[in-house]
Design a protein around this motif. Structure first.
Motif, PDB file in Angstrom:
ATOM      1  N   GLU A  73      -4.751 -32.436 -14.286  1.00 19.94           N
ATOM      2  CA  GLU A  73      -4.947 -31.579 -15.450  1.00 19.94           C
ATOM      3  C   GLU A  73      -4.613 -30.120 -15.116  1.00 19.94           C
ATOM      4  OE1 GLU A  73      -8.991 -32.332 -16.445  1.00 19.94           O
ATOM      5  OE2 GLU A  73      -8.576 -34.248 -17.449  1.00 19.94           O
ATOM      6  N   ALA A  74      -5.046 -29.660 -13.948  1.00 23.85           N
ATOM      7  CA  ALA A  74      -4.762 -28.283 -13.547  1.00 23.85           C
ATOM      8  C   ALA A  74      -3.267 -28.067 -13.370  1.00 23.85           C
ATOM      9  CB  ALA A  74      -5.508 -27.960 -12.255  1.00 23.85           C
ATOM     10  N   THR A 324      -7.990 -23.721 -14.704  1.00 20.68           N
ATOM     11  CA  THR A 324      -7.361 -24.654 -15.635  1.00 20.68           C
ATOM     12  C   THR A 324      -7.544 -24.189 -17.072  1.00 20.68           C
ATOM     13  OG1 THR A 324      -7.758 -26.499 -14.107  1.00 20.68           O
ATOM     14  CG2 THR A 324      -7.254 -27.055 -16.400  1.00 20.68           C
ATOM     15  N   ARG A 328      -4.400 -22.940 -19.540  1.00 23.44           N
ATOM     16  CA  ARG A 328      -4.120 -23.530 -20.848  1.00 23.44           C
ATOM     17  C   ARG A 328      -4.097 -22.455 -21.937  1.00 23.44           C
ATOM     18  NH1 ARG A 328      -8.420 -28.341 -19.959  1.00 23.44           N
ATOM     19  NH2 ARG A 328      -7.045 -29.940 -19.067  1.00 23.44           N
TER      20      ARG A 328
END
Length: 333
Positions: A73-74, A324, A328
């Motif tokens: 995800e990161a 993260t 985003r």
């Protein structure tokens, strides 16, 4: 002094460049980029599911599987690097799990190397406090003091184990004299000439580490770390430490904590021509989260304001537990 004379009001109206969000973005002198962010991650041996850290809302001790998911995800968000901290099941006086080829960080590094390849930069914190039964950053003498030179041998071994497992960067954080030189020699001797060293060159003995010690389960069993971490009253000492680490082969240098030491970040950035990192430590993270939870400040604005302050002070890299989330947000905006 500028060679331009300011016409003064009413001809000069600085507010012209602040009127709209688009105008402010256009003329911003300092910017954040996801690639400049590094996400600290905790991975714990012997747990079946992620364990929340009470003093750090949103942060967990990962299993190997949940670490892989969070790392994906990161990376997808554009975070530039991941730095791993390990919590072993068994601890002993010399921190044997730290350089065990099957230690938790080494296993996690192999997992992430296989999963991510070169999509992000894999880093490993290099210290002993998470692994020793006494919670100090080095080997102890019979009298209970941290033995600097004996600790260097352990650091050298840990560096090679981490590089063998896939670490592209090792981050010695114990503030032992000579640690960078010992690590560089060991890495080069083992054929890891391409492994970089991010030296925690300026690490103060700070009250802001409390939540981290809960997350990493590494609070000292006795005494504190002030005999090897720097005195918050000293600034010039920081530059001496940086110069020594660079002379020993450091590729990048770090100031830790960040927010209470922005003057040090600026002085270091002005002094060196290598990347400078600032660590937004656990206490800084926890303060914002706690205040926001009580409605005392705007969480999102506070996060961005603290991060931009590190960049404005001269840090090129920022270690933050919000990496993260912020990456985003930056991508979306």
């Amino acid at each position: 002094m500028s060679r331009y004379a300011d016409a003064g009001f009413p001809q000069a109206r600085p507010r012209r460049l602040r009127r709209t969000p688009a105008m402010r973005r256009l003329v911003a002198q300092t910017r954040l980029d996801p690639a400049e962010l590094i996400l600290p991650m905790f991975v714990k041996e012997g747990i079946g599911e992620p364990q929340p850290v009470p003093s750090m809302p949103g942060v967990v001790q990962h299993t190997r599987d949940s670490l892989r998911k969070a790392a994906h995800e990161a990376t997808a968000a554009g975070v530039g690097g991941l730095i791993l901290f390990g919590i072993p099941q068994a601890k002993d006086e010399r921190g044997s799990a730290a350089d065990d080829p099957d230690g938790i960080v080494q296993q996690a590094l192999r997992d992430l190397t296989a999963d991510l390849g070169d999509a992000t930069v894999l880093m490993a914190d290099l210290c002993l406090d998470e692994y020793t039964s006494h919670g100090h950053c080095g080997v102890l003498t019979p009298g209970g003091e941290v033995d600097n030179d004996a600790t260097l041998e352990r650091y050298a071994s840990i560096a090679v184990a981490q590089a063998d497992a896939g670490a592209q960067v090792v981050g010695p954080s114990g503030m032992m004299d000579g640690q960078v030189a010992a690590i560089r020699r060991a890495l080069d001797g083992a054929g890891h000439t391409e492994t970089a060293v991010l030296a925690y060159s300026v690490k103060y003995s700070s009250a802001f580490y409390g939540p981290f010690r809960e997350a990493a389960e590494c609070a000292p069993r006795f005494g504190d770390r002030s005999s090897y971490q720097q005195d918050p009253a000293n600034a010039g000492e920081a530059l001496r430490e940086v110069r020594l680490d660079l002379a020993e082969g450091a590729d990048m240098v770090m100031v830790k904590p960040g927010l209470a030491y922005l003057d040090i970040v600026r002085r270091v950035a002005d002094e060196v021509d290598v990347p400078v990192a600032a660590y937004q430590v656990s206490g800084e993270y926890a303060m914002v989260e706690a205040a926001a939870a009580n409605g005392w400040l705007d969480r999102d604005r506070a996060i961005m304001e603290t991060l931009i302050s590190f960049r404005r002070a001269g840090a090129q890299l920022i270690l933050t537990y919000w990496a993260t989330e912020v990456a985003r947000r930056l991508s979306e905006s």
